[in-house]
Enzyme design. Structure first.
Site, short mmCIF file in Angstrom:
data_model
loop_
_atom_site.label_atom_id
_atom_site.label_comp_id
_atom_site.label_asym_id
_atom_site.label_seq_id
_atom_site.Cartn_x
_atom_site.Cartn_y
_atom_site.Cartn_z
N CYS A 114 0.82 -1.05 -0.13
CA CYS A 114 0.04 -0.13 -0.09
C CYS A 114 1.00 1.16 0.13
O CYS A 114 2.22 1.21 0.10
CB CYS A 114 -1.09 -0.07 1.18
SG CYS A 114 -0.11 0.15 2.87
N CYS A 117 3.14 1.90 2.94
CA CYS A 117 4.55 1.01 2.72
C CYS A 117 5.63 1.64 2.13
O CYS A 117 6.88 1.91 2.44
CB CYS A 117 4.51 -0.34 2.06
SG CYS A 117 3.33 -1.45 3.21
N ASP A 523 16.32 25.41 -35.54
CA ASP A 523 17.78 25.46 -35.70
C ASP A 523 18.08 24.87 -37.03
O ASP A 523 17.36 23.83 -37.61
CB ASP A 523 18.70 24.85 -34.56
CG ASP A 523 20.21 24.98 -34.97
OD1 ASP A 523 20.43 25.94 -35.17
OD2 ASP A 523 20.78 24.22 -34.70
N ASP A 719 19.38 20.74 -31.53
CA ASP A 719 20.36 19.72 -31.40
C ASP A 719 20.21 19.14 -30.07
O ASP A 719 20.86 18.10 -29.87
CB ASP A 719 21.73 20.07 -31.98
CG ASP A 719 22.53 21.04 -31.17
OD1 ASP A 719 21.78 21.29 -30.07
OD2 ASP A 719 23.40 21.41 -31.58
N ASP A 723 22.06 24.18 -28.10
CA ASP A 723 20.85 25.02 -28.19
C ASP A 723 20.03 24.64 -26.61
O ASP A 723 18.95 24.99 -26.78
CB ASP A 723 19.91 24.81 -29.23
CG ASP A 723 20.53 25.09 -30.53
OD1 ASP A 723 21.21 26.23 -30.53
OD2 ASP A 723 20.13 24.46 -31.55
#
Length: 825
Positions: A114, A117, A523, A719, A723
Site C-alpha cells: 500500500c 509502505c 535551428d 540539437d 541549443d
C-alpha cells in the site's frame, strides 16, 4: 478506540499487531506503540516494530491499509551475504556515480502492499546517515537511492530496508515483469470470480423479472432463490470487491475522498440491504446488481491496468534488451574467444556478434559487413547497413553476417541507458491535465456523496420502499471512474505509442504542449540539415589545383573540430600531407599559419582579404549566392582559391515545413551561420522567416519575444546540447537524439531516429491525444450530468446504474486505446 487500534483487525488481541499472524500462547513479545503495549508473534516482528517505533515512524501503523507480507529473507539464496553488494564489480550493472563520492542505485522492493509502505520505506531510508535522496515508484515498486559512499555502504541501506520487514535488491527487469504478472493474474482472478458469480446470480434473478405480480409459485421459491444468490454473491463481495473496501477505508482514515468511497458505499449498502431482506424473508434483493456492478467495474479497471503496464513495459523492454553474456575475443584478430557476462565488458574489448544476436554494448565495427535492426532504439524497422567503421548501438540486432565490435561505451554510458533514464524521467512526472482531472474528480466525489445522501433522505419520506435502491443508484451511476481515467489512460497509451515510433517523451507536459504548439522555431545546422559539411565546389585562383588546395586547407585546419575543418579534411582524404607551422586560430574568422616560410590564411573571405590587403575576388559573390558556406585560401603572394561547402538538408525537412504551412502554423529558422546561407536554406524550404548570424543568446531573446504574445505556444527544434538555453526557453523543446549527446539532452521530446518525419507523426498523435482526452472528458461530464438527475428521480435501477457506470469507464479506456492505431508519414 484510538487511530492506531483502528488500523488493525478486530482480533488484535489474538493476532500480531505488526504482521497479523496468530500469536502463539506460549510467547511473550511486546512493543510499546504510541504509548500502548502491543503483542507480537515472534522476535522478528518485535525487532521490526521496535525499529519502526525507534525511528519515529509510528504513523506507519495508522496509515497502512494492508498488513505486510511475512518477514522473509531480503535477498535471493545466491546473494545472502549483504557485503557482496559493496563490491565494485558487482555494482557495475546497477550503480552509477553522480559525484565524487555520491552513488545512485536502482533497486526493486518487495513486500510493498500500500501507499503507507512506500511512505515508511522512503522515510526510513532517508533517515539513514549518508543517504541524500530516495524515491519509490508505487506503480513499479522501483526505488532510486542516492548515498555518500564515505558515510554509508549499499549493504547498510539494504540492511535498513530488511530491518523493517521488506526486501530490496538490484533492479532486474525480469523480476519486475514477474511482479506485474502477479498483479495481472490477481486482477484476472477477481474478474473471473465476479463474472462467474454474476452469471449464476442472474439465473436466479430472471424469475423475479418475468414473474407476474402476485405469482404464487414465485413467492414460494423466492426465499430459495434469495439464499442461493446470497451464497453466490459472498465471494464476489469479499474477494473480488475487497480492494475497493480496503482503499475506501484508507481514504476515509486519511480524510481523502477517492473514487473507491462511493463504489464501496454503493456495493456495501446494496449488499447489506439484500442480506437483511433475505434474512427477514423479503423478496426485493439486489444481488444481481451488486455482482454485475463489481464485474463491469473490475473489467474496466483490468483494461486500464493493461494499458498502464504496457506503457511501463516500454521501459522494461529496454532493460531486457541487452544480452546477459557475450563472446569476447581474447587476442583479436585471432579467433579465440571466451564467454563472459556483459557487465564485465570494458571499453577497448573486441566482441563477436553473430547473426540474430543482440549487440551487447555501444561500439564500432572493425570487421565484417552486415545490417542491424535498430527498431527498439529508433522506432524505424528498416535494417541499417553496417560496414567497417560504422557505429553499432547496444540493444540493436545483427541480422546479416557476423561482425566484430570494438566496445566504446558500456553500462550507463550507452545510448540505451540514456534512453531509459529519459523515459523514467517522463514516467516520474505527473502532467498538468492529469493533476487537474484528479482534482476535479475528488471534488465531484464530495458533491456526489452529498447528493446521494440528500436523495436518500428525500425518498425516505416519498417512498421508503424505494429509498435504498435510489440511494445506491445515485452512488453507482455517477461514480467518477470515467472522469479520472479520461486523461491518464490516454496520456499513457500515447507515450507508449510515441516511443515505439522513435519519438521519446521525456517530460510529463510534453504531449499536451506539443499538441497546442502554434509556432515552430528550427535551428539549421544539425536539425534541418545533417550537420556534416561537404566540399561542393572548388575554384582555383592561382597555380594550385583542386587537390593541392584541399591538402593545404586540411593541413591548416588539422587541429580544428569546426564542421568546415571536418569537411575539408574529409575531402583531402589520403592526399599528400602539407607541412605547416605557427598555426593560430582566430575565433569566428579562420586560421593563420606558415607554409614553406610564407604566411598562409584560410577562413571567411573578408578575414582573408583584410590579412592579404586586397579586395575579395569576384567569384566570392557568385558562390555566396548559392546554398553553402564560402571559405577563402590565400598566401602572402595572393589569392590561391575558394571553397564552397554545403550541409545537405534532411530528406523529411521540406515535407515537415510544407505540412506546417498547410496547417497555417508559422515556422522560423534561427542559425549562427551567415545570413545569406540561412536565407538560401529558407528559400529552398519555403520559409520566409529565416535569420542568420545569431548567437545562442540572440536565439533565446527571439523566442522570448515570440512568447510575449499570450496566444503563442512556441516549439523549439534543435540539437539538444548546443541549443540548451534556447530549448529551455521554449514552451516545448524537441531535439535530435544523436549519439552520445543523448545522455546530456535536456529536451522535452527526443527524436531517436533523427528523422524529422517522426516530429510530424508525433505532433499529429499529440493533437489526436488531446482530442481523445477532450472526448473522454466531454463524455464523462455529459454522462454524469444526465445520469444523476435520472437516478435521483428514481428512473435508474441499481442494475442499470452499474451497467452505465462500468460502460462509461470501458468506453473511455477503449477510446484511449485507439491511439495505438497510427499511420506514419
Amino acid at each position: 478506540m484510538n487511530s492506531e487500534s483502528a488500523a488493525v483487525p478486530a482480533s488484535a488481541a489474538e493476532t500480531c499487531y505488526h504482521c497479523g499472524l496468530p500469536v502463539p500462547p506460549e510467547t511473550d513479545f511486546h512493543v510499546a506503540v504510541a504509548g500502548e503495549e502491543r503483542r507480537m508473534c515472534c522476535a522478528g516482528c518485535e525487532a521490526v516494530a521496535q525499529a519502526i517505533v525507534g525511528n519515529g515512524l509510528t504513523d506507519y501503523y495508522r496509515h497502512r491499509d494492508a498488513l505486510p507480507e511475512k518477514r522473509i529473507e531480503a535477498l535471493p539464496d545466491e546473494l545472502r551475504e549483504l557485503g557482496l553488494f559493496d563490491h565494485p564489480e558487482f555494482q557495475q550493472s546497477f550503480v552509477r556515480p553522480v559525484g565524487e563520492h555520491e552513488r545512485e542505485a536502482s533497486l526493486i522492493l518487495e513486500g510493498i502492499t500500500c501507499a503507507a509502505c512506500v511512505w515508511l520505506n522512503e522515510q526510513h531510508i532517508a533517515r539513514q546517515p549518508g543517504v541524500t535522496a530516495v524515491h519509490i515508484n508505487y506503480a513499479t515498486r522501483r526505488a532510486r537511492v542516492r548515498w555518500d559512499e564515505e558515510k554509508i555502504k549499499l549493504s547498510g541501506i539494504l540492511a535498513a530496508v530488511q530491518a523493517i520487514g521488506y526486501r530490496a535488491y538490484p533492479y532486474d527487469a525480469a523480476r519486475a515483469e514477474q511482479v506485474a504478472d502477479r498483479e495481472r493474474r490477481s486482477m484476472l482472478w477477481r474478474v473471473f470470480v465476479a463474472g462467474l458469480g454474476m452469471m449464476q446470480v442472474m439465473m436466479y434473478a430472471v424469475p423475479a423479472y418475468v414473474a407476474g405480480e402476485g405469482d404464487a409459485s414465485f413467492a414460494l421459491y423466492s426465499p430459495v432463490f434469495n439464499w442461493a444468490s446470497l451464497i453466490l454473491t459472498l465471494p464476489v463481495v469479499f474477494y473480488s470487491a475487497a480492494p475497493f473496501f480496503k482503499r475506501a477505508w484508507r481514504d476515509i482514515r486519511l480524510r481523502h475522498l477517492g473514487m473507491d468511497v462511493p463504489v464501496a458505499l454503493g456495493v456495501g449498502s446494496a449488499f447489506l440491504a439484500s442480506v437483511w431482506t433475505t434474512l427477514t424473508g423479503g423478496q426485493t434483493v439486489y444481488f444481481d446488481s451488486v455482482t454485475m456492478f463489481v464485474f463491469l467495474l473490475l473489467g474496466g479497471r483490468y483494461l486500464e491496468m493493461l494499458a498502464r503496464q504496457k506503457a511501463v513495459r516500454g521501459i522494461e523492454e529496454l532493460g531486457k534488451a541487452l544480452p546477459a553474456f557475450s563472446d569476447r575475443l581474447t587476442h583479436w584478430p585471432d579467433a579465440a574467444s571466451e564467454r563472459v557476462p556483459v557487465s564485465q565488458l570494458a571499453p577497448g574489448d573486441c566482441v563477436r556478434v553473430r547473426p540474430g544476436e543482440v549487440v551487447p554494448a555501444d561500439g564500432v565495427v572493425i570487421e565484417g559487413v552486415s545490417e542491424a535492426n535498430e527498431a527498439l532504439l529508433t522506432g524505424e524497422s528498416t535494417p541499417v547497413p553496417k560496414t567497417v567503421g560504422a557505429p553499432l548501438t547496444g540493444g540493436s540486432i545483427n541480422i546479416g553476417s557476423p561482425l566484430v565490435l570494438r566496445v566504446e561505451q558500456v553500462g550507463d554510458g550507452t545510448r540505451l541507458a540514456a534512453i531509459r533514464r529519459l523515459m523514467e524521467r517522463a514516467a516520474g512526472e505527473k502532467p498538468r491535465l492529469a493533476t487537474l482531472s484528479d482534482r476535479v474528480a475528488g471534488r465531484f466525489v464530495l458533491v456526489l456523496l452529498a447528493l446521494a445522501a440528500a436523495t436518500g433522505v428525500a425518498w425516505a419520506f416519498i417512498d421508503p420502499s424505494r429509498a435504498l435502491w435510489v440511494f445506491v443508484s445515485v452512488l453507482v451511476v455517477a461514480c467518477p471512474c470515467a472522469l479520472s481515467l479520461a486523461t491518464p489512460t490516454a496520456l499513457t497509451v500515447a507515450t507508449d505509442t510515441l516511443a515505439r515510433m522513435g519519438v521519446l517523451v521525456t517530460r510529463g507536459h510534453a504531449i499536451e504542449t506539443l499538441a497546442r504548439a502554434n509556432h515552430y522555431v528550427f535551428d539549421k545546422t544539425g536539425t534541418l540539415t545533417f550537420g556534416k559539411m561537404t566540399v561542393e565546389e572548388i575554384v582555383p585562383l592561382g597555380a594550385l589545383d583542386a587537390d593541392a588546395l584541399c591538402a593545404l586547407g586540411a593541413a591548416l585546419e588539422r587541429g580544428s573540430e569546426h564542421p568546415v575543418a571536418l569537411g575539408l579534411r574529409a575531402r583531402a582524404g589520403e592526399a599528400a600531407t602539407v607541412a605547416v607551422s605557427d598555426v593560430v586560430a582566430v575565433t569566428g574568422q579562420g586560421m593563420a599559419g606558415r607554409c614553406a616560410g610564407v604566411e598562409v590564411w584560410i577562413g571567411r573571405p573578408d578575414f582573408v582579404a583584410a590579412r592579404l590587403g586586397q579586395p575579395e575576388p569576384a567569384p566570392v559573390a557568385e558562390l555566396e549566392a548559392k546554398v553553402g558556406t564560402v571559405v577563402a585560401l590565400a598566401d602572402a603572394n595572393g589569392w590561391l582559391g575558394l571553397f564552397r561547402l554545403a550541409d545537405s538538408l534532411r530528406p523529411a525537412a521540406a515535407d515537415l515545413l510544407h505540412q506546417l504551412a498547410q496547417a497555417g502554423i508559422p515556422a522560423t529558422i534561427l542559425s549562427g551561420d551567415a545570413p545569406a546561407v540561412v536565407a538560401a536554406v529558407g528559400r529552398e524550404l519555403g520559409v520566409a522567416d529565416a535569420h542568420g548570424g545569431l548567437s545562442p543568446q540572440d536565439k533565446q531573446s527571439f523566442i522570448a519575444e515570440l512568447q510575449r504574445d499570450a496566444g503563442k505556444v512556441v516549439a523549439m527544434v534543435g540539437d539538444g546540447v548546443n541549443d540548451a538555453p534556447v530549448l529551455a526557453q521554449a514552451h516545448v523543446s524537441v531535439a535530435m537524439g544523436s549519439g552520445t549527446d543523448l545522455a546530456r539532452n535536456q529536451a522535452d521530446i527526443v527524436l531517436l531516429g533523427e528523422d524529422l518525419a517522426g516530429l510530424a507523426d508525433g505532433a499529429r498523435l499529440a493533437r489526436k491525444t488531446l482530442r481523445i482526452i477532450r472526448q473522454n472528458l466531454c463524455w464523462s461530464f455529459a454522462y454524469n450530468f444526465s445520469a444523476v438527475p435520472l437516478a435521483m428521480v428514481g428512473w435508474v435501477t441499481p442494475l442499470v446504474a452499474g451497467v452505465g457506470m462500468a460502460g462509461s469507464s470501458l468506453l473511455v479506456v477503449l477510446n484511449a486505446l485507439r491511439l495505438q492505431r497510427r499511420r506514419k508519414t
